[in-house]
Every structure is written in structure tokens, then in C-alpha cells.
Design an enzyme around this catalytic site. Structure first.
Site, short mmCIF file in Angstrom:
data_model
loop_
_atom_site.label_atom_id
_atom_site.label_comp_id
_atom_site.label_asym_id
_atom_site.label_seq_id
_atom_site.Cartn_x
_atom_site.Cartn_y
_atom_site.Cartn_z
CE LYS A 141 -40.47 -63.54 -1.23
NZ LYS A 141 -41.09 -63.20 -2.51
CD1 TRP A 199 -56.93 -64.49 -7.38
CD2 TRP A 199 -56.68 -62.41 -6.63
NE1 TRP A 199 -56.57 -63.71 -8.45
CE2 TRP A 199 -56.40 -62.42 -8.02
CE3 TRP A 199 -56.58 -61.20 -5.93
CZ2 TRP A 199 -56.03 -61.28 -8.72
CZ3 TRP A 199 -56.21 -60.06 -6.63
CH2 TRP A 199 -55.94 -60.10 -8.01
CG HIS A 221 -47.14 -53.32 -13.59
ND1 HIS A 221 -48.28 -53.00 -14.28
CD2 HIS A 221 -47.53 -54.11 -12.57
CE1 HIS A 221 -49.31 -53.59 -13.72
NE2 HIS A 221 -48.89 -54.27 -12.68
CG HIS A 257 -59.05 -51.34 -11.06
ND1 HIS A 257 -58.49 -50.66 -12.11
CD2 HIS A 257 -58.10 -52.21 -10.62
CE1 HIS A 257 -57.25 -51.09 -12.29
NE2 HIS A 257 -56.99 -52.02 -11.40
N1 GLN Z 1 -57.55 -50.93 -5.24
C1 GLN Z 1 -56.46 -51.82 -5.47
C2 GLN Z 1 -55.15 -51.05 -5.46
O1 GLN Z 1 -55.17 -49.91 -5.84
C3 GLN Z 1 -56.58 -52.54 -6.80
C4 GLN Z 1 -55.47 -53.51 -7.01
C5 GLN Z 1 -55.60 -54.36 -8.25
O2 GLN Z 1 -56.25 -54.02 -9.18
N2 GLN Z 1 -54.96 -55.49 -8.29
O3 GLN Z 1 -54.11 -51.58 -5.11
ZN ZN Z 2 -55.35 -53.22 -11.06
#
Ligand code: GLN
Ligand code: ZN
Length: 749
Positions: free
Chosen positions: A19, A542, A675, A622
Site C-alpha cells: 500500500k 463485512w 465517487h 440505502h
Molecule cells: N450511511 C453511510 C454513509 O453515508 C452509507 C455508506 C454506504 O452505503 N456504503 O457513508
Molecule cells: Zn452507499
């Protein structure tokens, strides 16, 4: 004694040397030679570790600067036109990471692991070409350290093509590649190699039966090289394809006996006596020691079928960290049953020799250290179907929930994790500031974050997650049953490594985890603030869970802890609570026939989390990072009031799928890609809204970015959200006009 084999090893460096070297190289502070020298050093250490552990057949070839699949794309000349004016490391890293105006190859998950590879991209302009110098040099370097123990690892052609973004005929491309593979085997033979591992994990996928002709042609052709071929599969069993796979003209077949049910296939169909079985009995993807009684019994059974057998790890060991021995902060009783890569090497030898008494003793000590939690167990036993269902159906509870303007605006949760935020946390962790000083610092960030959202006019606010380093680790640290390593890094992709927590005991929540920060945030504003939780399936997927407790049980335990958190957030005044499940989709089993079983408990774990929420509480969720079209009914099954979903990088496939499905509740498809550092224009976002309205009912639509904003800077986030709000104002007034026109028309009548 059975011989032992490995199929790959961690490759990031025991102290994350790769890294550091990669990032310095990208920054321009390290030159290419120095980068390659670090790579050579890390690689040599991994070989020495395997040699020192007494492994007989050491797989060499998964070592990589960035990604082993990308390496094979380059070695076979699978270079898309946009990279052709580059060369060497510049081209390699451009394919991996992109350069301005030249997007990288697609990155996607390596089977059902949390590792991401770069998908080969093959169009009609590509004529495969051999470019094996780096690989042959790697093998020679390996031979200098390991001698005849080196077994080259080659990514098989069928898997390479199966994983590719192909816009040409599969069979044509295979015919073009096979002579090159044949040449590679000849080159290896010249080096004195006698056996080659051909990795073909695609043979465990649900559609492998359709590859039969291609696989047979491939291995008939490659067998002509006169080398001993070891056909390697992993991550699941080979299913209905077992009979023809074991009949392929190869000398060794390596199967994974830690996932799926290869044992039953072998017992049903038998084993071809002339072939050697590579028995993957040490789970390369769990961090736990083997259970000797089970594994020795398995080996004895296998030996009864396959007189020529060797013992191996189930897949590459790159999915576990280097060594548990260094984790001195963990209690001895826990460390004693952890097996990372080095410990797994030792286990291979111990299993081969049948000397496993020490492992048994370690498990005995562990059982005393991590007893079951009677209260958690009792709560699980008492669960009723009603615990998995909200008190009122959506149509009845929705009118009781927050009422917001049309196209309500929100964000996904995190706001910029600035150097200041990280410095505050670092100072607290080092003991330089007190708990009270730390909290005061966090509260200031929360205040700023709320102020920005209020100022921009967002409708539903978030506290910004400045107190969280990682959405799983933060919760894991506040629940019982989780342990954390200091050096347990594994590669997610390229130079990105993660350190998953270990779930070693029953999970519970001694205290509220997020209520303090919620209260602070809500105290600064009249607008509703969303409580923000990570969902049970994501926390499980995870982490490294215990392997002797079924996954769904662990998920339900986490769900119960989160359920209590929701009750506490409600008591603190939360009117909306988001439960993130970005990893729900990626936990899908490799074979579609196993999807239902997984989705059933995964959806139930989410429903158990939110099932106790009051009808007045608006539950959000989400999701991101994957394609959701094929699991829409599971997403519907979550019964969330609002779902925000990553969408900005794709066209409107997701919207069309939601519309076709008739998705009945509210949705916030991301309006811009977080991103990218590019600030989206008002027109861009307005265009997105238009396409939303085209596919969904206006009342269903929420407006939000694609995902959390933590990787962005404030000077990117503020203009982006300002443009988002301007686009929404536009859409609202358009809706207003339309409404008054309709009303006008009506009153004239
Ligand atoms: N609540 C988290 C954030 O906003 C969701 C992150 C994700 O979806 N990986 O960072
Ligand atoms: Zn996300």
C-alpha cells in the site's frame, strides 16, 4: 503422509508495504524500480513463510501489483483501445484506476468474496498477444527461493472469458487464446516446471453447465503440453457438473470442501482412481482454526475414495490476514482459535500428520472463554412472526409519518471526513484529549454539518457520521461479541485494505450507540434528522463471523441489538431512521438455486431490526455497489418506507426495473455520482429528475446523492448539493404550474 498445497497467499505485505509503495508511486515520490523492489521483497517473504511451514507444493502466481485478473488481461494482450497509447506501468495503472478522460476497467466483486477484480474488456478490436515476461520472471524468482516446490498458478481461459465484458463471440475468443495458453505451458516446461495450477472458479457458478464444451476443448488442448495440470475450483461445489469435470484430461483436481457440498458429489459419483484429489479442507476465508474431529473425519472419508490425495487450503489465503500470532492485544483464549494465513499453513501440516491435540485444547479453552449469552438465546427463542412486521401496513402508516414538500431532499448519511475530523479522532485515540473534549469536537462538526444542510434548504437532515471511521467497525465496537485486530488487514482492491471485525460470541448491545449524536444534531434544527444505523446483514457480511453458528442466527442477534437502538432513537425524538444495507446484494450465494434461502433470512433480519418501529417512524434504507434488478422482490420485502439507491453511474435500467416491478413505496435514486470529484450541474440533476418522473410516480420520488459524502471535500459537497436543491426547486415549480393549470382547467369547466 499426504502432501500439502497452497493456492495463493496474502500479498499486501505484513506491514502493508505494498500500500505504502503503491501510493508513493502514484504520488510520484517513489520510482517504478523501487515499487518493483518492494513487490519482490513482499513476494519473497510470502514464499519463505510457506517454505518454512513445510508446504510441499507452493502456488506461485497470484502475487500482483494491483490485481491478478488485470495481470492476465495484460499478459494476453487484452488491452482496450483507450489504453493503447500507453505502456508499461502507466498503462497497467491506467487500466486499474483510470486517468483523466480515460476510465478504468470495470471493477467488480471476485465471486462472493469482498475482493474486487478488474473485469477484462474484450471487443472486436482485440487480437490476443502473449506477453508473459513478468510471469515467467516471477516463476523463476520463485524457483530461486523454493526450487521444485513452485507450482505456477494460471487463471484458466474459461474463467478469464466468463468474467470478461465480452462484445465478441466467447468461442472465437477462446480459440484465439488457447494457442497462447499452450505457449505459456511450453514456456513453463522450459523452466523445469512439472505441474501447473489452472484456476477455474467459474466452474462453480450456476451456469457452468453451459461451459462444458469450452472446458473440454480447453483441457484437451492444454493436456497436449505434457505437463501435469491441476484443475482448481473454489468457493462452492461444482454441482451437476461433477461427472464431466472429474473426467477432464488433467492429473489433479482440487475442490473446495469448506463450502457447498463437494463431498456428497464425490460420494454419489465416486472418484477417478487415476487422478489426484486436491482436498481443500482448510477454509481459506474464515479466520478460525479447523475443528480437528470434523476435518480429520472428512479427510479419512476422502482418502477412502481417492487413494492419491493432497491436503490444501480451500482457495487462495489472500482472504485472511497474515498472522494471528501478532494480535497480542486479543485474549489468549480467543487468539488460540484464530488461524490466519500462517496458522493455516501450520494446520495443513498438522492435519497431514494427524497431530491436532493442541488445536483441540485451544477450542476447549475458547469454549470456557466465550460462553453462550443466555439472555440473547432466550430472546431469539421467543421470537414471533409479528416481531418481523411493522404494526401497520405502509398505506396506513405513511399518513402518520413526516410530511415534506414534493421531491423531498436528503443525503445518505456521511459528510466529509476532513483531516480535522481525522486528527480529532487520532488525538482522542492517543489519549491526548479527554472524552469530553472529543465529544465537544464532534458536536462542533455535527453543528456545522446541520448548519450547511439547513442553509441549503434540505428537507431531511443527517448528523454527518463524523464520529465513525467505518460504518461496520463503529457499531461492532459498541456491541458485545466482536473482537478487533491490530494488523488484520486484507485486500479489498488495489491498495485498499480492510480490517474486518471478528464475531466470536453472541451479540448484544449494552448501551445506546448513536443516540447522543442524534440528540445533538436534532437540537440544532427544526427539520427532521434521520437516525443512522448500519443494517444486520451488512455488519455480518463485512465481518468474520463464527462458523459454528448459522449466519442467520448471528444476523438476528445483530438485528435485535439494532432494534433496541431504534426504540432508543424514537424515544429521543427521531421521526425517521435509516438502516443501511449496502452489502445485502453481495451476500447472494454463487448459485441462483441458493438465493432464496439467503434472501429469506437476510430480509427477515432487516425486518426484525425495524419491525418494532412505531408506525409514525419513517424507516429508510440505502443500498449501493451492485445491481439490484434481480432482487427487487427481496427489496420490496424489506418493507422500508423509503429506499435510497445508487444509480447515477448507470442509465435508467434501475428506474425501469422499479417501474416494471411496480415498486410500491418511496425511492431516492442517486442524482449524482459521489465517487467523482466533478460537481454536477443543475441541468444534469434536472435531467435525472425528469427521468425519475418518467418512470416513477412523483409522490414516490426522493432526491439525494448516490451514496455517503465522506470521501468528498466540503468545497465539492456544498456546490453539488446547492445544484441539487436548485434542480429540485425547478421541478417543484414545474409541478406547481402543472397543478394550477389542471385546477384552472377544472374551475373553467
Ligand atoms: N450511511 C453511510 C454513509 O453515508 C452509507 C455508506 C454506504 O452505503 N456504503 O457513508
Ligand atoms: Zn452507499
Amino acid at each position: 503422509m499426504d502432501r500439502t498445497q497452497t493456492l495463493g497467499y496474502p500479498r499486501i505485505g505484513k506491514n502493508r508495504e505494498m500500500k505504502r509503495a503503491l501510493e508513493a508511486y502514484w504520488k510520484g515520490t517513489l520510482d517504478g524500480d523501487a515499487l518493483l523492489a518492494t513487490f519482490a521483497e513482499v513476494t519473497r517473504e510470502s514464499w519463505q513463510a510457506q517454505a518454512a511451514a513445510g508446504i510441499d507444493l507452493i502456488g506461485v502466481g497470484m502475487e500482483t501489483l494491483y490485481d491478478h485478473v488485470l495481470d492476465w488481461s495484460v499478459r494476453f494482450g487484452l488491452i482496450p483501445p483507450r489504453f493503447r497509447n500507453l505502456g508499461g506501468l502507466d498503462r497497467y495503472f491506467a487500466m486499474a484506476r483510470g486517468v483523466p478522460g480515460v476510465p478504468a476497467l470495470d471493477m467488480t466483486k471476485w465471486f462472493d468474496t469482498n475482493y474486487h477484480y478488474l473485469a477484462p474488456e474484450i471487443d472486436a478490436s482485440i487480437t490476443p498477444q502473449a506477453n508473459f515476461d513478468d510471469f515467467l520472471a516471477l516463476i523463476r524468482a520463485g524457483q530461486a527461493v523454493l526450487g521444485a516446490r513452485v507450482v505456477p498458478i494460471v487463471l484458466g481461459p474459461v474463467t478469464l472469458l466468463r468474467l470478461a465484458r465480452l462484445s465478441v463471440d466467447f468461442g472465437d475468443m477462446l480459440s484465439a487464446l488457447l494457442p497462447l495458453y499452450r505457449q505459456l505451458l511450453d514456456d513453463l516446461k522450459v523452466l523445469g516446471v512439472t505441474e501447473v495450477q489452472m484456476h477455474e472458479p467459474a466452474l462453480v457458478l450456476g451456469d457452468a453447465a453451459g461451459l462444458r464444451d469450452d472446458v473440454e476443448t480447453t483441457y484437451t488442448t492444454l493436456a497436449e503440453a505434457g505437463l501435469s495440470l491441476n484443475l482448481v475450483t473454489y468457493f462452492d461445489d461444482v454441482g451437476q457438473n461433477y461427472p464431466w469435470i472429474v473426467a477432464l484430461p488433467v492429473d489433479v483436481i482440487s475442490l473446495d470442501f469448506t463450502r457447498g457440498n463437494n463431498l456428497a458429489l464425490l460420494q454419489t459419483h465416486g472418484w477417478p482412481q487415476e487422478k489426484t484429489l486436491g482436498a481443500g479442507v482448510v477454509d481459506a476465508r474464515s479466520v478460525w482454526r479447523v475443528r480437528p474431529a470434523e476435518t480429520l473425519a472428512l479427510l479419512a472419508t476422502l482418502r477412502g475414495y481417492a487413494p492419491q490425495m493432497r491436503i490444501g487450503a480451500s482457495s487462495s489465503l489472500q482472504f485472511v490476514p497474515y498472522t494471528a500470532a501478532r494480535e497480542k492485544a486479543l485474549p489468549d483464549a480467543l487468539r488460540g482459535v484464530l488461524a490466519f494465513a500462517e496458522e493455516k499453513l501450520a494446520e495443513l501440516r498438522l492435519l497431514a500428520a494427524g497431530k491436532t491435540a493442541d488445536i483441540d485444547a485451544a477450542w476447549d479453552a475458547f469454549r470456557a472463554f466465550a460462553p453462550t449469552d443466555a439472555a440473547v438465546q432466550a430472546r431469539l427463542d421467543a421470537l414471533q412472526p409479528s416481531d418481523f412486521t411493522r404494526a401497520l401496513p405502509y398505506a396506513e402508516r405513511r399518513p402518520l409519518q413526516v410530511q415534506l414538500p414534493p421531491f423531498p431532499t436528503t443525503t445518505i448519511g456521511s459528510f466529509p471526513q476532513t483531516p480535522e475530523v481525522r486528527r480529532l479522532r487520532a488525538r482522542f485515540n492517543k489519549g491526548e484529549i479527554s472524552q469530553a473534549e472529543y465529544e465537544a469536537g464532534i458536536d462542533a462538526f455535527i453543528g456545522y454539518t446541520i448548519g450547511v444542510q439547513d442553509g441549503l434548504g434540505l428537507d431531511m437532515l443527517v448528523h454527518g457520521e463524523s464520529e465513525r471511521t467505518d460504518m461496520v467497525e463503529y457499531f461492532a465496537q459498541k456491541m458485545t461479541g466482536f473482537a478487533f485486530t491490530q494488523n488484520g488487514w486484507v485486500q479489498s482492491f488495489g491498495s485498499r485494505y480492510v480490517r474486518p471485525p471478528i464475531i466470536y460470541a453472541d451479540v448484544s448491545r449494552p448501551q445506546p450507540m448513536t443516540v447522543r449524536e442524534f440528540r445533538v444534531a436534532q437540537s440544532y434544527t427544526q427539520k427532521p434528522v434521520k437516525g443512522m444505523l448500519t443494517g444486520p446483514v451488512t455488519i455480518l457480511n463485512w465481518s468474520y463471523p463464527r462458523t459454528d453458528i448459522p449466519r442467520h442466527i448471528i444476523a438476528y442477534q445483530i438485528a435485535l441489538a439494532l432494534r433496541d437502538e431504534i426504540a432508543d432513537l424514537e424515544a429521543a425524538g427521531a421521526r425517521a431512521i435509516q438502516v443501511d444495507e449496502p452489502a445485502l446484494r453481495e451476500g447472494l450465494p454463487l448459485k441462483p438455486m441458493r438465493w432464496d434461502a439467503y434472501l429469506t433470512w437476510a430480509v427477515d433480519a432487516f425486518r426484525l431490526t425495524v419491525g418494532g418501529a412505531a408506525p409514525e417512524t419513517q424507516i429508510h434504507t440505502h443500498m449501493c455497489y451492485s445491481e439490484f434488478q434481480d432482487i427487487l422482490s427481496a427489496i420490496d420485502g424489506l418493507d422500508a418506507d423509503v429506499i435510497s439507491i445508487e444509480n447515477a453511474r448507470s442509465g435508467d435500467e434501475m428506474l425501469r426495473a422499479l417501474a416494471d416491478y411496480g415498486y410500491p413505496r418511496e425511492v431516492g435514486p442517486g442524482v449524482y455520482d459521489i465517487h467523482s470529484p466533478v460537481v454536477p450541474t443543475v441541468e444534469f440533476i434536472a435531467g435525472k429528475l425528469e427521468s425519475f418522473v418518467h418512470h416513477l410516480q412523483p409522490e414516490q420520488i426522493w432526491v439525494n446523492p448516490d451514496c455517503g459524502l465522506k470521501t468528498r471535500a466540503w468545497d465539492e459537497v456544498i456546490p453539488a448539493l446547492r445544484n441539487m436543491m436548485a434542480a429540485v426547486q425547478g421541478a417543484r415549480s414545474k409541478g406547481q404550474e402543472a397543478r394550477s393549470k389542471r385546477q384552472g382547467a377544472r374551475s373553467k369547466r
